[in-house]
Design a protein around this motif. Structure first.
Motif, mmCIF file in Angstrom:
data_model
loop_
_atom_site.group_PDB
_atom_site.id
_atom_site.type_symbol
_atom_site.label_atom_id
_atom_site.label_comp_id
_atom_site.label_asym_id
_atom_site.label_seq_id
_atom_site.Cartn_x
_atom_site.Cartn_y
_atom_site.Cartn_z
ATOM 1 N N GLY A 183 -9.874 16.242 -5.497
ATOM 2 C CA GLY A 183 -9.087 15.728 -4.180
ATOM 3 C C GLY A 183 -8.152 15.014 -4.957
ATOM 4 N N TYR A 184 -7.459 15.114 -3.347
ATOM 5 C CA TYR A 184 -5.612 14.313 -3.980
ATOM 6 C C TYR A 184 -5.369 13.425 -4.482
ATOM 7 C CZ TYR A 184 -1.286 11.717 -1.269
ATOM 8 O OH TYR A 184 -0.203 10.672 -1.402
ATOM 9 N N HIS A 185 -6.716 11.807 -4.218
ATOM 10 C CA HIS A 185 -6.311 10.251 -4.051
ATOM 11 C C HIS A 185 -6.376 10.788 -6.587
ATOM 12 C CE1 HIS A 185 -5.483 8.530 -0.851
ATOM 13 N NE2 HIS A 185 -6.165 8.940 -0.178
ATOM 14 N N LEU A 186 -7.521 10.945 -6.677
ATOM 15 C CA LEU A 186 -7.952 10.878 -8.011
ATOM 16 C C LEU A 186 -6.723 11.741 -8.875
ATOM 17 C CD1 LEU A 186 -9.752 10.086 -9.833
ATOM 18 C CD2 LEU A 186 -11.060 11.616 -9.770
ATOM 19 N N GLY A 187 -5.853 13.070 -7.916
ATOM 20 C CA GLY A 187 -5.073 14.017 -8.353
ATOM 21 C C GLY A 187 -3.541 12.155 -8.780
ATOM 22 N N ASN A 188 -3.247 11.466 -7.893
ATOM 23 C CA ASN A 188 -2.807 10.657 -7.917
ATOM 24 C C ASN A 188 -2.721 9.489 -8.826
ATOM 25 O OD1 ASN A 188 -1.221 11.563 -5.874
ATOM 26 N ND2 ASN A 188 -1.953 10.242 -4.344
ATOM 27 N N PRO B 3 -7.440 0.363 -16.625
ATOM 28 C CA PRO B 3 -7.218 0.819 -16.245
ATOM 29 C C PRO B 3 -8.005 0.916 -14.551
ATOM 30 C CG PRO B 3 -8.434 2.031 -17.803
ATOM 31 C CD PRO B 3 -8.111 1.019 -18.126
ATOM 32 N N LEU B 4 -8.821 0.122 -14.462
ATOM 33 C CA LEU B 4 -9.486 -0.194 -13.183
ATOM 34 C C LEU B 4 -8.151 -1.919 -12.543
ATOM 35 C CD1 LEU B 4 -13.027 -1.630 -14.412
ATOM 36 C CD2 LEU B 4 -12.682 0.065 -12.925
ATOM 37 N N ILE B 5 -7.471 -2.344 -12.974
ATOM 38 C CA ILE B 5 -6.541 -3.171 -12.570
ATOM 39 C C ILE B 5 -5.482 -2.150 -12.086
ATOM 40 C CG2 ILE B 5 -4.079 -4.068 -12.586
ATOM 41 C CD1 ILE B 5 -6.336 -5.305 -15.469
ATOM 42 N N VAL B 6 -5.060 -0.763 -12.663
ATOM 43 C CA VAL B 6 -4.086 0.256 -11.925
ATOM 44 C C VAL B 6 -4.768 0.806 -10.729
ATOM 45 C CG1 VAL B 6 -3.163 2.668 -12.771
ATOM 46 C CG2 VAL B 6 -3.247 0.702 -14.086
ATOM 47 N N VAL B 7 -5.730 1.523 -10.647
ATOM 48 C CA VAL B 7 -6.710 2.141 -9.707
ATOM 49 C C VAL B 7 -7.008 0.691 -8.883
ATOM 50 C CG1 VAL B 7 -9.278 2.357 -9.063
ATOM 51 C CG2 VAL B 7 -8.052 2.998 -11.073
ATOM 52 N N THR B 8 -6.933 -0.716 -8.982
ATOM 53 C CA THR B 8 -6.852 -1.379 -7.706
ATOM 54 C C THR B 8 -5.303 -1.812 -6.923
ATOM 55 O OG1 THR B 8 -8.307 -2.605 -8.468
ATOM 56 C CG2 THR B 8 -7.252 -3.745 -7.450
ATOM 57 N N ILE B 9 -4.001 -1.627 -7.310
ATOM 58 C CA ILE B 9 -3.078 -1.757 -7.170
ATOM 59 C C ILE B 9 -3.075 -0.415 -6.395
ATOM 60 C CG2 ILE B 9 -0.264 -0.962 -8.230
ATOM 61 C CD1 ILE B 9 -1.668 -2.472 -11.092
ATOM 62 N N TYR B 10 -3.552 0.896 -7.024
ATOM 63 C CA TYR B 10 -2.823 2.486 -6.602
ATOM 64 C C TYR B 10 -3.554 2.150 -4.929
ATOM 65 C CZ TYR B 10 -3.658 7.259 -4.995
ATOM 66 O OH TYR B 10 -3.314 8.175 -3.773
ATOM 67 N N LYS C 259 -3.626 1.770 0.663
ATOM 68 C CA LYS C 259 -4.453 1.612 2.357
ATOM 69 C C LYS C 259 -3.453 0.112 2.810
ATOM 70 C CE LYS C 259 -7.539 4.581 1.399
ATOM 71 N NZ LYS C 259 -7.319 5.575 2.015
ATOM 72 N N VAL C 260 -2.451 -0.621 2.229
ATOM 73 C CA VAL C 260 -2.401 -1.868 2.625
ATOM 74 C C VAL C 260 -0.841 -1.991 2.571
ATOM 75 C CG1 VAL C 260 -2.037 -4.618 3.005
ATOM 76 C CG2 VAL C 260 -4.589 -3.076 2.129
ATOM 77 N N ILE C 261 -0.078 -1.503 1.554
ATOM 78 C CA ILE C 261 1.573 -2.038 1.710
ATOM 79 C C ILE C 261 2.258 -0.245 2.567
ATOM 80 C CG2 ILE C 261 3.531 -2.269 0.058
ATOM 81 C CD1 ILE C 261 0.989 -3.965 -2.439
ATOM 82 N N LYS C 262 0.969 0.155 1.913
ATOM 83 C CA LYS C 262 2.218 1.571 2.475
ATOM 84 C C LYS C 262 2.097 1.553 3.868
ATOM 85 C CE LYS C 262 1.656 6.667 1.604
ATOM 86 N NZ LYS C 262 1.540 7.331 1.305
ATOM 87 N N ARG C 263 1.270 1.501 4.362
ATOM 88 C CA ARG C 263 0.486 0.963 6.260
ATOM 89 C C ARG C 263 1.417 0.467 6.179
ATOM 90 N NH1 ARG C 263 -3.258 5.141 6.627
ATOM 91 N NH2 ARG C 263 -4.569 5.894 5.139
ATOM 92 N N LEU C 264 1.571 -0.517 5.610
ATOM 93 C CA LEU C 264 2.324 -2.093 6.526
ATOM 94 C C LEU C 264 4.651 -1.829 6.772
ATOM 95 C CD1 LEU C 264 1.205 -4.860 4.333
ATOM 96 C CD2 LEU C 264 0.984 -4.573 7.419
ATOM 97 N N PHE C 265 4.664 -0.942 5.630
ATOM 98 C CA PHE C 265 6.060 -0.500 5.651
ATOM 99 C C PHE C 265 6.696 1.156 6.346
ATOM 100 C CE2 PHE C 265 5.280 -3.882 3.003
ATOM 101 C CZ PHE C 265 6.480 -4.996 2.645
ATOM 102 N N ALA C 266 5.711 1.655 6.607
ATOM 103 C CA ALA C 266 6.055 2.758 6.394
ATOM 104 C C ALA C 266 6.819 2.551 7.933
ATOM 105 C CB ALA C 266 4.614 3.930 6.628
ATOM 106 N N GLN C 267 6.557 2.640 8.841
ATOM 107 C CA GLN C 267 6.800 2.269 9.601
ATOM 108 C C GLN C 267 8.730 1.957 9.384
ATOM 109 O OE1 GLN C 267 5.231 0.025 13.093
ATOM 110 N NE2 GLN C 267 3.476 1.427 13.186
#
Length: 428
Positions: free
Chosen positions: A79-84, A397-404, A409-417
């Motif tokens: 899927g998309y997210h694991l690939g990312n 890797p857990l830190i990188v996953v958390t940042i992703y 889920k948060v930053i991208k949606r906040l600033f997308a508009q």
């Protein structure tokens, strides 16, 4: 129809160029310092793992040729997210890796000419700036130049082994296991740094003249050549006791050349190391620029980094990001007086998970092909067995996953508009 340029011999050369990198300039000294003579077992283990691992990557590239490489295999399978996430892992691995590569070249020069720590830092930054400027203006190292640099490294390795063989003292192999068996496992995690690169050729699968035959064949042949070289280098490093001090740990080839041939050879080795490391950084920055651009284009990175320069078609903002990140890594490393042992666990802990996910993708995508499926399974199990030796570094890797997750889920949606970040909507 455009001719496909990569035949069997070119494929072998490309694999050797991809796998042989700056790691070979210092890893034999670091691992010998960690596990003593028993580190040669660590090398044997990783060499054995590399055969099914490389063969699986070759099989995936042959069956699913795409410029996205590992991220594409994982995205198709899971899927998309694991690939990312695998794309993020690879990006961070390679960016932090450039900190290590630049410091390697700088350390060789500093040891040959007696420079201070401050001057070593400046040389490392200089290497990164040169690579950044050349990539910013589209002056990347050509494939032929990259192969020439790899040939120089190959010759340097062969020469070091040959001149050091007569100086081996077999008493240096006793005691064989001074630090216990766990140190052998820890050394394995470091050695993986020297074997990253099997996945790099996946993006070139479409350029092979006879992919069905030449990809797998060139993989096996190059794995044998690289394995023999690394094993021989480990043997002479231990046999000549070229480890245990900062200088011998971080520039064992330079020390061996000085002790066997003379001080002039050490200077020549340092200059070669500087050129090789600069070329390596240049090539990786070019690759990372494209990866960062593609992640941004696909919505996994900020939209800000998806802009291409109109004249060169280079994602200049990604180039600046990579160089800034690597320079910060150099400064932090020097400020905190960190060793290569400390830094190496960051990219290797991420890289091993890239391999695990890729092998898991192989189990799913290659299930119709018996030999390829078994190669995927063996590689998957062996890579999993290495994970416990990373200890606390597995949290990287857990830190990188958390940042992703926070980004998606948060930053991208906040600033997308506002148009600051990509408004790409991921597939369900």
């Amino acid at each position: 129809m455009q001719d496909k340029p990569i035949g069997l011999y070119q494929g072998i050369a490309l694999y050797i160029a991809a796998v042989l990198g700056s790691g070979v300039l210092f890893v034999s000294g670091v691992t010998a310092s960690m596990a003593g003579p028993a580190s040669i077992i660590s090398w044997l283990v990783v060499i054995l793992i590399s055969f099914p691992l490389a063969y699986t990557f070759a099989s995936l590239a042959r069956k699913y040729p795409d410029a996205g490489g590992t991220a594409t295999f994982v995205r198709i399978s899971f899927g998309y997210h694991l690939g990312n996430i695998v794309g993020w892992f690879y990006f961070v691995t390679a960016v932090v890796g450039q900190t290590i590569v630049s410091l390697t070249g700088a350390f060789y020069v500093s040891q040959a000419f007696g420079f201070s720590h401050f001057e070593t830092t400046l040389i490392a930054i200089f290497i990164l700036v040169i690579a950044g400027v050349s990539n910013y203006y589209g002056l990347t190292v050509s494939g032929k130049v990259a192969l020439i640099l790899s040939a120089c490294l190959l010759v340097l390795l062969l020469l070091t082994v040959l001149v050091s063989l007569p100086h081996i003292d077999w008493d240096n192999f006793s005691p064989f296991l001074p630090s216990g068996w766990f140190s052998v496992g820890s050394a394995i995690t470091i050695i993986f740094w020297s074997f990253f690169g099997w996945e790099a050729i996946c993006s070139l699968a479409n350029n092979f003249k006879r992919p069905e035959k030449d990809i797998a064949k060139s993989t096996v042949i190059s794995a044998i050549i690289i394995g023999v070289l690394f094993l021989a280098l480990s043997l002479v490093t231990i046999g000549t006791a070229t480890y245990g001090s900062i200088e011998s740990n971080l520039s064992p080839i330079g020390v061996m050349m000085e002790e066997t041939v003379g001080i002039g050879a050490k200077i020549v080795t340092a200059i070669l190391a500087l050129i090789i490391c600069t070329g390596t950084v240049n090539a990786f920055v070019a690759s990372l620029a494209q990866l960062g651009y593609s992640l941004s284009r696909d919505g996994a990175f900020p939209k800000y980094f998806s802009r291409l320069d109109t004249s060169t078609q280079i994602p200049r903002r990604v180039v600046l990001l990579v160089i800034s990140f690597a320079i910060a890594g150099v400064l932090i490393t020097e400020f905190l007086s960190m060793t290569f042992n400390d830094i190496l666990f960051i990219p290797t802990s991420l890289g091993i998970l890239v391999y695990i996910f890729s092998m898991a993708a192989g189990l799913k995508l290659l299930k119709k092909y018996k030999i390829e499926w078994w190669a995927s399974l063996v590689s998957f199990i062996l890579c999993l067995l290495v994970v416990p030796f990373f200890q606390l570094y597995i949290f990287v890797p857990l830190i990188v996953v958390t940042i992703y997750v926070v980004y998606m889920k948060v930053i991208k949606r906040l600033f997308a508009q506002k148009g600051v970040l990509s408004s790409h909507v991921e597939p369900k």
